[in-house]
Design a protein around this motif. Sequence first.
Motif, PDB file in Angstrom:
ATOM      1  N   ASN A  68       0.813  -1.219   0.000  1.00  0.00           N
ATOM      2  CA  ASN A  68       0.000   0.000   0.000  1.00  0.00           C
ATOM      3  C   ASN A  68       0.847   1.269   0.000  1.00  0.00           C
ATOM      4  O   ASN A  68       0.343   2.353   0.224  1.00  0.00           O
ATOM      5  N   THR A  69       2.168   1.130  -0.242  1.00  0.00           N
ATOM      6  CA  THR A  69       3.031   2.303  -0.335  1.00  0.00           C
ATOM      7  C   THR A  69       3.806   2.294  -1.651  1.00  0.00           C
ATOM      8  O   THR A  69       4.056   1.242  -2.227  1.00  0.00           O
ATOM      9  N   THR A  70       4.195   3.469  -2.098  1.00  0.00           N
ATOM     10  CA  THR A  70       4.985   3.601  -3.322  1.00  0.00           C
ATOM     11  C   THR A  70       6.456   3.322  -3.003  1.00  0.00           C
ATOM     12  O   THR A  70       6.822   3.118  -1.845  1.00  0.00           O
ATOM     13  N   GLY A  73       7.805   5.364  -0.293  1.00  0.00           N
ATOM     14  CA  GLY A  73       7.227   5.192   1.039  1.00  0.00           C
ATOM     15  C   GLY A  73       5.940   5.954   1.269  1.00  0.00           C
ATOM     16  O   GLY A  73       5.403   5.945   2.368  1.00  0.00           O
ATOM     17  N   LYS A  74       5.427   6.611   0.226  1.00  0.00           N
ATOM     18  CA  LYS A  74       4.176   7.366   0.358  1.00  0.00           C
ATOM     19  C   LYS A  74       2.983   6.427   0.150  1.00  0.00           C
ATOM     20  O   LYS A  74       3.063   5.473  -0.599  1.00  0.00           O
ATOM     21  N   PRO A  75       1.858   6.704   0.807  1.00  0.00           N
ATOM     22  CA  PRO A  75       0.673   5.869   0.639  1.00  0.00           C
ATOM     23  C   PRO A  75       0.145   5.930  -0.800  1.00  0.00           C
ATOM     24  O   PRO A  75       0.121   6.993  -1.416  1.00  0.00           O
ATOM     25  N   ARG A  76      -0.251   4.789  -1.325  1.00  0.00           N
ATOM     26  CA  ARG A  76      -0.855   4.758  -2.660  1.00  0.00           C
ATOM     27  C   ARG A  76      -2.274   5.311  -2.573  1.00  0.00           C
ATOM     28  O   ARG A  76      -2.980   5.087  -1.607  1.00  0.00           O
TER      29      ARG A  76
END
Length: 85
Positions: A68-70, A73-76
């Motif tokens: 669920n992260t790119t 490390g950012k949320p998708r």
Amino acid sequence: MIQPGQIYRSLSNRHHPADGPTRIKVVGEPISIAGLHNSGKVDVVTLTKDGREIRRRPIEVTQLHATNTTRDGKPRRAGYLLEQQ
């Protein structure tokens, strides 16, 4: 690795809160032959609340994610997250 039978849930917030996220099931092998129409796609069906499979269609394999992260490390916020193998 994308395989038939896997279930993914939508990461989009466009669904109705009472309905929950859209869930899809992979029903075909990924197609990835250079120069072929629909290459890089896989057939999926939408799963209804009672488990029926409806609306078969191809989608881009790049829309299916195992985490669920790119990479950063950012949320998708878009695509589908693997829910069940």
